[in-house]
Design a protein around this motif. Structure first.
Motif, PDB file in Angstrom:
ATOM      1  N   TRP A   1       6.373 -43.395  25.783  1.00 46.26           N
ATOM      2  CA  TRP A   1       5.894 -42.045  26.031  1.00 46.26           C
ATOM      3  C   TRP A   1       6.980 -41.299  26.799  1.00 46.26           C
ATOM      4  O   TRP A   1       7.865 -41.907  27.399  1.00 46.26           O
ATOM      5  N   TRP A   2       6.862 -39.957  26.799  1.00 49.39           N
ATOM      6  CA  TRP A   2       7.864 -39.126  27.461  1.00 49.39           C
ATOM      7  C   TRP A   2       7.184 -38.045  28.302  1.00 49.39           C
ATOM      8  O   TRP A   2       6.120 -37.538  27.933  1.00 49.39           O
ATOM      9  N   SER A   3       7.797 -37.736  29.421  1.00 47.51           N
ATOM     10  CA  SER A   3       7.319 -36.642  30.262  1.00 47.51           C
ATOM     11  C   SER A   3       8.513 -35.978  30.924  1.00 47.51           C
ATOM     12  O   SER A   3       9.332 -36.660  31.561  1.00 47.51           O
ATOM     13  N   GLU A   4       8.627 -34.668  30.758  1.00 45.73           N
ATOM     14  CA  GLU A   4       9.751 -33.903  31.296  1.00 45.73           C
ATOM     15  C   GLU A   4      11.107 -34.478  30.875  1.00 45.73           C
ATOM     16  O   GLU A   4      12.082 -34.442  31.617  1.00 45.73           O
TER      17      GLU A   4
ATOM     18  N   ARG B   1      -2.155 -36.480  30.093  1.00 46.94           N
ATOM     19  CA  ARG B   1      -1.733 -35.734  31.281  1.00 46.94           C
ATOM     20  C   ARG B   1      -1.843 -36.664  32.487  1.00 46.94           C
ATOM     21  O   ARG B   1      -2.913 -37.141  32.812  1.00 46.94           O
ATOM     22  N   TRP B   2      -0.688 -36.896  33.096  1.00 46.95           N
ATOM     23  CA  TRP B   2      -0.626 -37.813  34.238  1.00 46.95           C
ATOM     24  C   TRP B   2      -0.205 -37.010  35.460  1.00 46.95           C
ATOM     25  O   TRP B   2       0.880 -36.422  35.474  1.00 46.95           O
TER      26      TRP B   2
ATOM     27  N   TYR C   1       1.031 -33.608  34.672  1.00 47.77           N
ATOM     28  CA  TYR C   1       2.192 -33.451  33.798  1.00 47.77           C
ATOM     29  C   TYR C   1       1.876 -33.975  32.401  1.00 47.77           C
ATOM     30  O   TYR C   1       1.258 -35.038  32.238  1.00 47.77           O
ATOM     31  N   LEU C   2       2.361 -33.269  31.403  1.00 45.99           N
ATOM     32  CA  LEU C   2       2.144 -33.642  30.022  1.00 45.99           C
ATOM     33  C   LEU C   2       2.971 -34.870  29.660  1.00 45.99           C
ATOM     34  O   LEU C   2       4.154 -34.971  29.986  1.00 45.99           O
ATOM     35  N   VAL C   3       2.351 -35.825  28.965  1.00 45.39           N
ATOM     36  CA  VAL C   3       2.997 -37.049  28.504  1.00 45.39           C
ATOM     37  C   VAL C   3       2.806 -37.116  26.991  1.00 45.39           C
ATOM     38  O   VAL C   3       1.674 -37.072  26.504  1.00 45.39           O
ATOM     39  N   THR C   4       3.918 -37.183  26.258  1.00 46.13           N
ATOM     40  CA  THR C   4       3.851 -37.129  24.796  1.00 46.13           C
ATOM     41  C   THR C   4       4.640 -38.270  24.173  1.00 46.13           C
ATOM     42  O   THR C   4       5.453 -38.931  24.835  1.00 46.13           O
TER      43      THR C   4
ATOM     44  N   THR D   1       8.758 -31.475  24.254  1.00 48.71           N
ATOM     45  CA  THR D   1       7.463 -31.199  24.887  1.00 48.71           C
ATOM     46  C   THR D   1       6.690 -30.185  24.040  1.00 48.71           C
ATOM     47  O   THR D   1       6.856 -28.967  24.211  1.00 48.71           O
TER      48      THR D   1
END
Length: 448
Positions: free
Chosen positions: A365-368, A431-432, A435-438, A443
């Motif tokens: 997963w990815w965030s920012e 959302r953690w 913050y959005l996690v995709t 994003t």
């Protein structure tokens, strides 16, 4: 082999520090205990494993534990002002937490020349004299050590439990943990404390001060073996008190959280709730306390961190009030035990399948723009960031609803992890901590 190194280090400390008597002990959950005594107890007494020395301010860790027990029993809250629970003529506004962390700004010692007189005031006089004490710094400005503050905490614990400090200490800590060699008053066989002359080999016996109402800050006597067991309890309570009957592991983890830094220039040591915290590098900590009284120095610390032996604690007690090597040795013993005789590596064993509803959450997963790996271990959902140190613990989640988890430890502890489902019901994002996690590094916008 490691025991020979520990013995040599202790004998060198005794000789170099010119300490009439030194007693050292090391305990760990996976090995037999190690104990040594070097020197003479003085006055014709026999130096033995159970010989008592003055513990000095190691006493504060016991008083802190009594306060935490009171909190866990619902008798007080740490952010209560002490005046809510103890009748005092002044300074009742200081919170229990600030007193535990030495950040109340209250003056260091009780009113009067108590250390010159070698006689402490009784509890009633200590409380009455609080009207003459100063707040020398604003609350929460910085670390400022206060024996007076810890004396107040001890009398608070006694008042909430309905006894004297000695009575509640014995009932709630010493007896349950089997620490029979730790007492408020010394036994006749206790080692004599000395002042060793700086320019000769003469050692002059020091008076055995009774601290009276200051007792919760500095009065205790004990053996190195019992002090090492107590240090192991502070660091890894499950190995000493597996049922959590004295204090829960969560409560002691709370006590070990830094609340103030004792040297803001170097950040080399900190203070939790009544315990000193000494970083050792590599995310390893030594937690415990030092002690100093006329004729004695003491140190009792436990070691915790990644890949460290379970229940590792050590204590070094010396009968000289001037040999700083006493306090340095405890850290050497802990480090040598952990590095020269590392703990056994537990065998990995396969586990059952991941619950079907959690399988879609695993993987990358990815965030920012930063990557995370979500996995399933020990029956829990976990996450680790690409940039996290290898020995840093992962974030661990607990499910609290159909599409909601709570971070119970590690990164973003306390924050929520919310699942965001696509129109077909699959989890397309999370959302953690807001913050959005995709699944992709880019994003994209997602629905609410």
């Amino acid at each position: 082999m490691v025991h020979k190194k520990l013995e040599r280090a202790t004998r060198k400390t005794q000789a170099d520090g010119r300490i009439p008597a030194i007693s050292a002990a090391l305990v760990r959950a996976d090995r037999p205990g190690w104990f040594i005594q070097v020197g003479t107890a003085g006055d014709g007494k026999t130096l033995a494993e159970d010989t008592q020395f003055r513990l000095g301010s190691v006493t504060k860790t016991f008083t802190a534990a009594l306060i935490l027990q009171c909190r866990d029993a619902g008798l007080l809250e740490l952010d209560d002002p002490i005046g809510k629970h103890l009748s005092v003529p002044a300074h009742g506004e200081h919170t229990i937490r600030d007193l535990l962390a030495h950040r109340s700004g209250l003056q260091r010692e009780p009113h009067g020349d108590v250390w010159d007189a070698q006689v402490g005031p009784d509890a009633a006089q200590l409380l009455a004299d609080l009207a003459h004490a100063e707040r020398v710094l604003p609350a929460n400005r910085r670390f400022h050590y206060s024996n007076l503050g810890f004396a107040l905490l001890g009398h608070l614990a006694a008042a909430k439990r309905g006894g004297t400090w000695e009575e509640v200490l014995t009932q709630y800590l010493l007896q349950p943990l089997g620490l029979t060699d730790i007492t408020v008053q010394p036994r006749r066989s206790a080692a004599t404390g000395y002042l060793v002359d700086a320019y000769s080999d003469h050692a002059r016996p020091e008076p055995a001060t009774d601290t009276g109402g200051i007792a919760p800050a500095a009065q205790l006597w004990g053996s190195a073996a019992n002090a090492a067991t107590w240090a192991a309890f502070l660091a890894d309570p499950a190995t000493v008190d597996p049922d959590g009957a004295v204090l829960s592991a969560d409560t002691l983890a709370e006590a070990r959280q830094p609340h103030s830094i004792s040297d803001e220039a170097t950040w080399a040591s900190g203070i939790g709730l009544g315990v000193m915290i000494e970083p050792q590098g590599g995310r390893v900590l030594h937690v415990g306390h030092y002690g100093a009284m006329y004729g004695y120095l003491a140190a009792a610390f436990g070691r915790i961190g990644p890949d460290q032996p379970a229940g590792l604690g050590a204590a070094v007690l010396g009968s000289s009030g001037t040999a700083g090597q006493t306090m340095e040795l405890v850290h050497e013993l802990l480090k040598r035990s952990a590095t020269d005789d590392p703990g056994d590596i537990p065998m990995w064993t396969p586990a059952g399948p991941v619950p079907e509803e959690h399988r879609p959450l695993l993987g990358r997963w990815w965030s920012e723009g930063f990557g995370f790996t979500f996995s399933w271990h020990d029956g829990t959902l976990q996450a680790r960031g690409d940039r996290a140190p290898k020995n840093a613990p992962p974030a661990v989640f607990q499910q609290v609803g159909p599409d909601e988890f709570r971070t119970v430890s590690g990164r973003e502890a306390g924050e929520s992890l919310l699942l965001v489902r696509d129109t077909d019901g699959t989890v397309g994002a999370m959302r953690w901590a807001g913050y959005l996690v995709t699944r992709e590094q880019d994003t994209p916008l997602v629905g609410p």
